[in-house]
Design a protein around this motif. Sequence first.
Motif, short mmCIF file in Angstrom:
data_model
loop_
_atom_site.label_atom_id
_atom_site.label_comp_id
_atom_site.label_asym_id
_atom_site.label_seq_id
_atom_site.Cartn_x
_atom_site.Cartn_y
_atom_site.Cartn_z
N ASN A 81 11.25 3.46 0.18
CA ASN A 81 10.25 3.78 1.43
C ASN A 81 9.18 4.83 0.80
OD1 ASN A 81 11.97 2.28 3.10
ND2 ASN A 81 13.31 3.98 3.47
N SER A 82 8.34 5.14 1.69
CA SER A 82 7.28 6.15 1.36
C SER A 82 6.85 5.86 -0.30
CB SER A 82 7.65 7.38 1.55
OG SER A 82 8.18 7.79 2.67
N LEU A 83 6.56 4.52 -0.51
CA LEU A 83 6.24 4.24 -1.79
C LEU A 83 4.84 4.92 -2.24
CD1 LEU A 83 7.24 0.46 -1.86
CD2 LEU A 83 7.98 2.53 -3.53
N GLU A 84 4.74 5.41 -3.44
CA GLU A 84 3.39 5.89 -3.98
C GLU A 84 3.13 5.03 -5.29
OE1 GLU A 84 5.25 9.69 -5.25
OE2 GLU A 84 5.64 10.38 -3.24
N PRO A 85 1.64 5.26 -5.59
CA PRO A 85 1.28 4.43 -6.69
C PRO A 85 1.83 4.62 -8.08
CG PRO A 85 -0.50 5.44 -5.35
CD PRO A 85 0.50 6.05 -4.64
N GLU A 86 2.41 5.96 -8.15
CA GLU A 86 3.34 6.28 -9.27
C GLU A 86 4.60 5.54 -9.62
OE1 GLU A 86 0.44 9.24 -8.31
OE2 GLU A 86 2.03 8.48 -7.06
N ASP A 87 5.16 4.72 -8.31
CA ASP A 87 6.16 4.06 -8.29
C ASP A 87 5.97 2.55 -8.90
OD1 ASP A 87 6.82 5.33 -4.94
OD2 ASP A 87 7.82 6.04 -7.10
N THR A 88 4.72 2.32 -9.22
CA THR A 88 4.22 0.95 -9.72
C THR A 88 4.96 0.66 -11.18
OG1 THR A 88 2.17 0.75 -8.72
CG2 THR A 88 2.65 -0.45 -10.63
N GLN B 100 0.73 -1.12 -0.10
CA GLN B 100 0.03 0.04 0.06
C GLN B 100 0.97 1.31 -0.09
OE1 GLN B 100 -2.78 -0.25 3.40
NE2 GLN B 100 -4.25 -1.12 1.87
N ALA B 101 0.32 2.33 -0.38
CA ALA B 101 0.89 3.64 -0.48
C ALA B 101 1.44 3.83 0.94
CB ALA B 101 0.05 4.71 -0.99
N GLY B 102 2.81 4.37 1.00
CA GLY B 102 3.49 4.77 2.17
C GLY B 102 4.38 3.45 2.61
N GLY B 103 4.25 2.31 2.08
CA GLY B 103 4.97 1.05 2.61
C GLY B 103 6.29 1.00 1.94
N SER B 104 7.04 -0.02 2.36
CA SER B 104 8.33 -0.03 1.78
C SER B 104 8.76 -1.51 1.34
CB SER B 104 9.29 0.05 3.17
OG SER B 104 9.26 1.53 3.71
N LEU B 105 9.61 -1.62 0.34
CA LEU B 105 10.36 -2.82 -0.20
C LEU B 105 11.60 -2.58 -0.52
CD1 LEU B 105 7.67 -3.44 -2.94
CD2 LEU B 105 8.07 -4.83 -0.98
N ARG B 106 12.38 -3.72 -0.29
CA ARG B 106 13.84 -3.64 -0.48
C ARG B 106 14.07 -4.62 -1.60
NH1 ARG B 106 18.94 -6.28 2.66
NH2 ARG B 106 20.44 -4.55 2.21
N LEU B 107 14.66 -3.99 -2.87
CA LEU B 107 14.91 -5.14 -3.89
C LEU B 107 16.51 -5.40 -3.74
CD1 LEU B 107 13.35 -2.88 -6.74
CD2 LEU B 107 12.25 -4.60 -5.30
N SER B 108 16.68 -6.33 -4.43
CA SER B 108 18.16 -6.87 -4.40
C SER B 108 18.39 -7.50 -5.93
CB SER B 108 18.18 -8.37 -3.55
OG SER B 108 17.89 -7.95 -2.12
N CYS B 109 19.58 -7.45 -6.13
CA CYS B 109 19.96 -7.85 -7.49
C CYS B 109 21.15 -8.76 -7.32
CB CYS B 109 20.25 -6.48 -8.41
SG CYS B 109 20.88 -7.17 -9.87
N ALA B 110 21.21 -9.97 -7.36
CA ALA B 110 22.35 -10.87 -7.25
C ALA B 110 23.07 -11.02 -8.68
CB ALA B 110 21.95 -12.01 -6.28
#
Length: 128
Positions: A84-91, A13-23
């Motif tokens: 952090n502070s993800l927004e719908p536009e970051d989809t 949801q908007a406002g949430g966080s994710l951490r992407l990794s690239c191995a």
Amino acid sequence: YVQLAESGGGSVQAGGSLRLSCAASGYSLRGDCMAWFRQAPGKEREGVAAISGYGSSTYYLDSVKGRFTISRDNARNTLYLQMNSLEPEDTSMYYCAARTTSPYCSGGIGARYQYNYWGQGTQVTVSS
């Protein structure tokens, strides 16, 4: 055989966080400029963040400054993107990329054609 494998995407949801990794495998990303790009349906692929070969310099798309942080662990051969502070536009689909011709990122994220190794992408979906 060079492979960049992204992980960590998902739906939040908007406002949430994710951490992407690239191995990285079959290739050492040590000393290479690395970046995250993203592409939403019907839009051009755009650079989100880049980091120089030994992490001394970072660059960001204006719309993610203060919310996203790019980092790398050369010992683990892995690139990260803390969002952090993800927004719908970051989809978007998020891709990691390696620029093996330069450790310095040329003072910015650079253009897509300057990166010669790409991952398959990981989907990030942000709902309002």
